[in-house]
Design a protein around this motif. Sequence first.
Motif, mmCIF file in Angstrom:
data_model
loop_
_atom_site.group_PDB
_atom_site.id
_atom_site.type_symbol
_atom_site.label_atom_id
_atom_site.label_comp_id
_atom_site.label_asym_id
_atom_site.label_seq_id
_atom_site.Cartn_x
_atom_site.Cartn_y
_atom_site.Cartn_z
ATOM 1 N N GLN A 1 0.838 -1.187 0.000
ATOM 2 C CA GLN A 1 0.000 0.000 0.000
ATOM 3 C C GLN A 1 0.874 1.238 0.000
ATOM 4 O O GLN A 1 1.934 1.262 0.617
ATOM 5 C CB GLN A 1 -0.897 0.013 1.231
ATOM 6 C CG GLN A 1 -1.941 -1.066 1.220
ATOM 7 C CD GLN A 1 -2.865 -0.941 2.410
ATOM 8 O OE1 GLN A 1 -2.721 -0.064 3.249
ATOM 9 N NE2 GLN A 1 -3.828 -1.816 2.486
ATOM 10 N N LYS A 2 0.416 2.276 -0.670
ATOM 11 C CA LYS A 2 1.137 3.536 -0.681
ATOM 12 C C LYS A 2 0.984 4.178 0.698
ATOM 13 O O LYS A 2 -0.122 4.291 1.217
ATOM 14 C CB LYS A 2 0.574 4.445 -1.768
ATOM 15 C CG LYS A 2 1.347 5.722 -1.934
ATOM 16 C CD LYS A 2 0.788 6.541 -3.065
ATOM 17 C CE LYS A 2 1.574 7.826 -3.184
ATOM 18 N NZ LYS A 2 0.994 8.710 -4.180
ATOM 19 N N SER A 3 2.095 4.583 1.289
ATOM 20 C CA SER A 3 2.024 5.194 2.616
ATOM 21 C C SER A 3 1.589 6.647 2.492
ATOM 22 O O SER A 3 1.722 7.270 1.439
ATOM 23 C CB SER A 3 3.369 5.094 3.326
ATOM 24 O OG SER A 3 4.342 5.801 2.602
ATOM 25 N N GLU A 4 1.066 7.183 3.580
ATOM 26 C CA GLU A 4 0.609 8.564 3.593
ATOM 27 C C GLU A 4 1.812 9.499 3.613
ATOM 28 O O GLU A 4 2.738 9.329 4.403
ATOM 29 C CB GLU A 4 -0.268 8.811 4.818
ATOM 30 C CG GLU A 4 -0.954 10.143 4.772
ATOM 31 C CD GLU A 4 -2.030 10.291 5.830
ATOM 32 O OE1 GLU A 4 -2.714 11.312 5.797
ATOM 33 O OE2 GLU A 4 -2.169 9.406 6.687
ATOM 34 N N THR A 5 1.806 10.482 2.725
ATOM 35 C CA THR A 5 2.913 11.418 2.596
ATOM 36 C C THR A 5 2.388 12.843 2.561
ATOM 37 O O THR A 5 1.370 13.127 1.934
ATOM 38 C CB THR A 5 3.714 11.137 1.307
ATOM 39 O OG1 THR A 5 4.177 9.782 1.335
ATOM 40 C CG2 THR A 5 4.906 12.064 1.185
ATOM 41 N N VAL A 6 3.106 13.731 3.255
ATOM 42 C CA VAL A 6 2.817 15.163 3.220
ATOM 43 C C VAL A 6 4.102 15.889 2.844
ATOM 44 O O VAL A 6 5.184 15.308 2.879
ATOM 45 C CB VAL A 6 2.276 15.685 4.578
ATOM 46 C CG1 VAL A 6 0.924 15.070 4.897
ATOM 47 C CG2 VAL A 6 3.262 15.425 5.710
ATOM 48 N N LYS A 7 3.952 17.150 2.461
ATOM 49 C CA LYS A 7 5.136 17.926 2.089
ATOM 50 C C LYS A 7 4.980 19.356 2.568
ATOM 51 O O LYS A 7 3.886 19.827 2.854
ATOM 52 C CB LYS A 7 5.351 17.903 0.584
ATOM 53 C CG LYS A 7 4.288 18.652 -0.186
ATOM 54 C CD LYS A 7 4.588 18.679 -1.660
ATOM 55 C CE LYS A 7 3.518 19.487 -2.384
ATOM 56 N NZ LYS A 7 3.841 19.727 -3.760
ATOM 57 N N ALA A 8 6.101 20.048 2.627
ATOM 58 C CA ALA A 8 6.124 21.474 2.952
ATOM 59 C C ALA A 8 7.150 22.133 2.049
ATOM 60 O O ALA A 8 8.300 21.688 1.980
ATOM 61 C CB ALA A 8 6.493 21.691 4.420
ATOM 62 N N THR A 9 6.722 23.157 1.349
ATOM 63 C CA THR A 9 7.630 23.952 0.523
ATOM 64 C C THR A 9 8.024 25.159 1.349
ATOM 65 O O THR A 9 7.169 25.957 1.734
ATOM 66 C CB THR A 9 6.938 24.376 -0.785
ATOM 67 O OG1 THR A 9 6.535 23.193 -1.481
ATOM 68 C CG2 THR A 9 7.885 25.192 -1.653
ATOM 69 N N LEU A 10 9.308 25.270 1.662
ATOM 70 C CA LEU A 10 9.782 26.331 2.551
ATOM 71 C C LEU A 10 10.203 27.573 1.778
ATOM 72 O O LEU A 10 10.796 27.472 0.703
ATOM 73 C CB LEU A 10 10.951 25.839 3.400
ATOM 74 C CG LEU A 10 10.559 25.015 4.623
ATOM 75 C CD1 LEU A 10 10.069 23.642 4.255
ATOM 76 C CD2 LEU A 10 11.708 24.932 5.592
ATOM 77 N N LYS A 11 9.892 28.721 2.368
ATOM 78 C CA LYS A 11 10.267 30.037 1.823
ATOM 79 C C LYS A 11 10.934 30.828 2.941
ATOM 80 O O LYS A 11 10.650 30.635 4.114
ATOM 81 C CB LYS A 11 9.029 30.806 1.353
ATOM 82 C CG LYS A 11 8.157 30.043 0.376
ATOM 83 C CD LYS A 11 8.409 30.460 -1.016
ATOM 84 C CE LYS A 11 7.442 29.756 -1.962
ATOM 85 N NZ LYS A 11 7.986 29.539 -3.251
ATOM 86 N N ASP A 12 11.807 31.758 2.541
ATOM 87 C CA ASP A 12 12.420 32.639 3.535
ATOM 88 C C ASP A 12 11.539 33.875 3.736
ATOM 89 O O ASP A 12 10.463 33.986 3.129
ATOM 90 C CB ASP A 12 13.855 32.993 3.161
ATOM 91 C CG ASP A 12 13.991 33.833 1.900
ATOM 92 O OD1 ASP A 12 12.979 34.385 1.402
ATOM 93 O OD2 ASP A 12 15.132 33.949 1.404
ATOM 94 N N ALA A 13 11.984 34.802 4.558
ATOM 95 C CA ALA A 13 11.190 35.987 4.899
ATOM 96 C C ALA A 13 10.895 36.867 3.690
ATOM 97 O O ALA A 13 9.920 37.616 3.686
ATOM 98 C CB ALA A 13 11.895 36.801 5.981
ATOM 99 N N GLN A 14 11.700 36.764 2.633
ATOM 100 C CA GLN A 14 11.484 37.549 1.417
ATOM 101 C C GLN A 14 10.644 36.790 0.386
ATOM 102 O O GLN A 14 10.417 37.275 -0.716
ATOM 103 C CB GLN A 14 12.821 37.951 0.773
ATOM 104 C CG GLN A 14 13.618 38.968 1.577
ATOM 105 C CD GLN A 14 14.289 38.347 2.814
ATOM 106 O OE1 GLN A 14 14.805 37.241 2.764
ATOM 107 N NE2 GLN A 14 14.246 39.068 3.908
#
Length: 185
Positions: A37-50
């Motif tokens: 089974q495909k496992s549950e995956t999440v992601k986060a795209t990080l940005k700096d203060a600018q």
Amino acid sequence: MTIRSLLVAAALLSTPALAQDAGTPAPADAGAKPAPQKSETVKATLKDAQGKDVGEVTMEQAPRGVLVRGALMNLPPGEHAFHIHETGKCDAPDFKTAGGHFNPTKKQHGALSPKGQHAGDMPNLHVGQDGKVQFDVIIPDLKVKSLLDKDGSAVVVHAKLDDYHTDPTGDAGGRIACGVVEKAE
């Protein structure tokens, strides 16, 4: 040995299931072995203060926790604290809208705390002179589902290193990058 190598080695030693074959669908004549089974995956795209892109972090449910993988860039060289925060909001420039560290079990901060640690506490990142870092780390006893509660969660990189014991933040300094945790497509 690099920090990345140490983190991978620690993850593999603490979670033997990761070193096992994830499973390949068996040939039809080999018996009734179900496809993995495909496992549950999440992601986060990080940005700096600018608002500049600093990379992506993925979090995948593993048998005994969450496997966190990332490739970040455009960060200041040196040691930086790296945490999951309790609210899925990343308003620049200070990212304080991400709230405190993800801590559903109400423990104290840091791997060196005798009373446990926050579920969102992770090892420091060592960013090279080129502003880049890649990592793999396991957060034991965490569930991906818990990161997607009603107010979400965020991944944050701090200005300083985490001392692994000062409660509640590890004396990690300001927040220099942030990304909201979302379901991966």
